[in-house]
Design a protein around this motif. Structure first.
Motif, PDB file in Angstrom:
ATOM      1  N   THR A  99       0.833  -1.200   0.000  1.00  0.00           N
ATOM      2  CA  THR A  99       0.000   0.000   0.000  1.00  0.00           C
ATOM      3  C   THR A  99       0.867   1.249   0.000  1.00  0.00           C
ATOM      4  N   CYS A 100       1.960   1.203   0.740  1.00  0.00           N
ATOM      5  CA  CYS A 100       2.862   2.359   0.838  1.00  0.00           C
ATOM      6  C   CYS A 100       4.222   2.125   0.188  1.00  0.00           C
ATOM      7  N   ASP A 109       5.078   5.254  -2.496  1.00  0.00           N
ATOM      8  CA  ASP A 109       3.668   5.430  -2.861  1.00  0.00           C
ATOM      9  C   ASP A 109       3.395   6.714  -3.631  1.00  0.00           C
ATOM     10  N   ALA A 119      -7.781   5.416   4.812  1.00  0.00           N
ATOM     11  CA  ALA A 119      -8.056   5.791   3.428  1.00  0.00           C
ATOM     12  C   ALA A 119      -9.541   5.686   3.128  1.00  0.00           C
ATOM     13  N   ASP A 121     -10.760   4.791   0.196  1.00  0.00           N
ATOM     14  CA  ASP A 121     -10.841   3.517  -0.528  1.00  0.00           C
ATOM     15  C   ASP A 121      -9.541   2.771  -0.293  1.00  0.00           C
ATOM     16  N   ILE A 124      -7.209   1.711  -3.337  1.00  0.00           N
ATOM     17  CA  ILE A 124      -6.515   2.687  -4.183  1.00  0.00           C
ATOM     18  C   ILE A 124      -5.166   3.013  -3.564  1.00  0.00           C
ATOM     19  N   ILE A 125      -4.114   2.886  -4.356  1.00  0.00           N
ATOM     20  CA  ILE A 125      -2.777   3.256  -3.886  1.00  0.00           C
ATOM     21  C   ILE A 125      -2.186   4.297  -4.829  1.00  0.00           C
ATOM     22  N   ARG A 128      -3.672   8.905  -6.119  1.00  0.00           N
ATOM     23  CA  ARG A 128      -5.128   9.092  -5.985  1.00  0.00           C
ATOM     24  C   ARG A 128      -5.669   8.599  -4.641  1.00  0.00           C
ATOM     25  N   ARG A 129      -4.809   8.067  -3.788  1.00  0.00           N
ATOM     26  CA  ARG A 129      -5.252   7.610  -2.475  1.00  0.00           C
ATOM     27  C   ARG A 129      -5.575   8.825  -1.598  1.00  0.00           C
ATOM     28  N   GLN A 130      -6.735   8.829  -0.968  1.00  0.00           N
ATOM     29  CA  GLN A 130      -7.167   9.970  -0.164  1.00  0.00           C
ATOM     30  C   GLN A 130      -7.539   9.519   1.242  1.00  0.00           C
TER      31      GLN A 130
END
Length: 325
Positions: A99-100, A109, A119, A121, A124-125, A128-130
């Motif tokens: 993920t990171c 990342d 996160a 979602d 999503i990595i 665009r990861r929020q």
């Protein structure tokens, strides 16, 4: 020459040097801007100056440890790769190591500040990861896993996993200290390498991988025990995964028929993770070839950047080598 013009030229030259002295992943095809040819005499003079700097710093083009790194095709690094891409070590089963730290994202990342369990979602990595409510609670970005196995002194940005060499009663002792043991104190559970010790900590962080899981765990060792039991499908975490084929994978990797309780401990988990990460050795670079004698490996702008990098500020350089050796 104005100070602003000098600084602009300095930054451009160093950027060109760094961009070719390190291994990178090309995410898109980009056309290179043409480089204005440098007179042959000046190029030869620059090569001579760089050769003197290469000799001064004892550079060979090789990196200590590159030939003894684990082979990604071997069974234990392969197991480590499976663990690295799995969400099973994540407390809430929402975050994996990748993920990171994803190989396709330069081993990181591509975020200024990483986003772990919070996160929007989890799948999503990357850029665009929020974070939920845009609340980012990890105060650092993710360091790359590339060449992490070549580290000899410390890992993490703050060096909190550190290899210490100390003389005690006339004997030289080398050990690894971690947040578990305290600064400068040997961690008997750290393993034999820095990268193995590194793998013990992201899973214990509430922000990074643990989340709100394992509420009964009061120590980092208890958290790791929960993860080992989940992956091994025994103890209080039996049945914690919808499907579980990990015992067969561990037996294959370690060539062992031991029970899950004996074989799947966090020591074996972090060892496999460490072996996988240590297999990422990317040292075949333009700079390496230049150091070994290929004068055509760098263009003139890159050579000027290298000279600035290795030359002290008092001598007209940038002195980068003082902190980046």
């Amino acid at each position: 020459m104005s100070k602003q013009t000098y600084l602009t030229g300095l930054i451009i030259a160093l950027s060109l040097f760094f961009g070719n002295a390190s291994a990178t992943i090309q995410l898109s095809d980009r056309k290179k801007s043409p480089t204005k040819p440098m007179p042959q005499k000046n190029t030869a003079q620059l090569d001579t100056q760089l050769r003197a700097l290469i000799s001064q710093f004892g550079l060979t083009g090789d990196v200590e440890g590159q030939d003894t790194a684990p082979n990604i095709s071997d069974p234990i690094p392969q197991l480590g790769m499976q663990l690295f891409f799995s969400k099973a070590p994540g407390g809430e089963k929402s975050v994996a190591c990748t993920t990171c730290h994803h190989p396709k994202l330069g081993g990181g990342d591509r975020l200024s500040l990483s986003i772990g369990v919070n996160a929007i979602d989890a799948d999503i990595i990357g850029p665009r990861r929020q974070a939920v409510n845009n609340e980012i609670d990890i105060p650092r970005n993710s360091p790359t896993i590339f060449n992490v196995g070549l580290a000899k002194k410390a890992l993490f940005w703050d060096g909190r996993v550190e290899q210490v060499t100390r003389e005690e009663d006339g004997n030289v002792r080398t050990f690894i200290s971690t947040p578990d043991s305290g600064f400068g104190i040997a961690d008997e559970n750290a393993g034999s390498t820095l990268v193995e010790a590194l793998s013990r900590f992201p899973v214990t962080s509430t922000q990074e991988m643990r989340g709100a899981a394992f509420s009964d765990a009061s120590t980092t060792e208890e958290i790791r025990s929960h993860i080992a039991q989940r992956i091994g499908d025994y103890g209080s975490e039996e049945g914690g995964l919808a499907t579980n084929d990990w015992l067969a994978a561990f037996r294959l990797a370690f060539d062992s028929e031991q029970s899950a309780e004996s074989l799947i401990t966090f020591d074996s988990i972090d060892f496999a993770l460490g072996q996988y990460q240590a297999s990422f050795v990317l040292v075949d670079s333009d700079w390496s070839r230049y150091v070994k004698g290929d004068k055509r490996a760098l263009n003139p702008a890159q050579k000027r950047g290298a000279k600035l990098f290795f030359t002290q500020a008092a001598e007209g350089g940038a002195g980068c080598v003082n902190c980046h050796s």
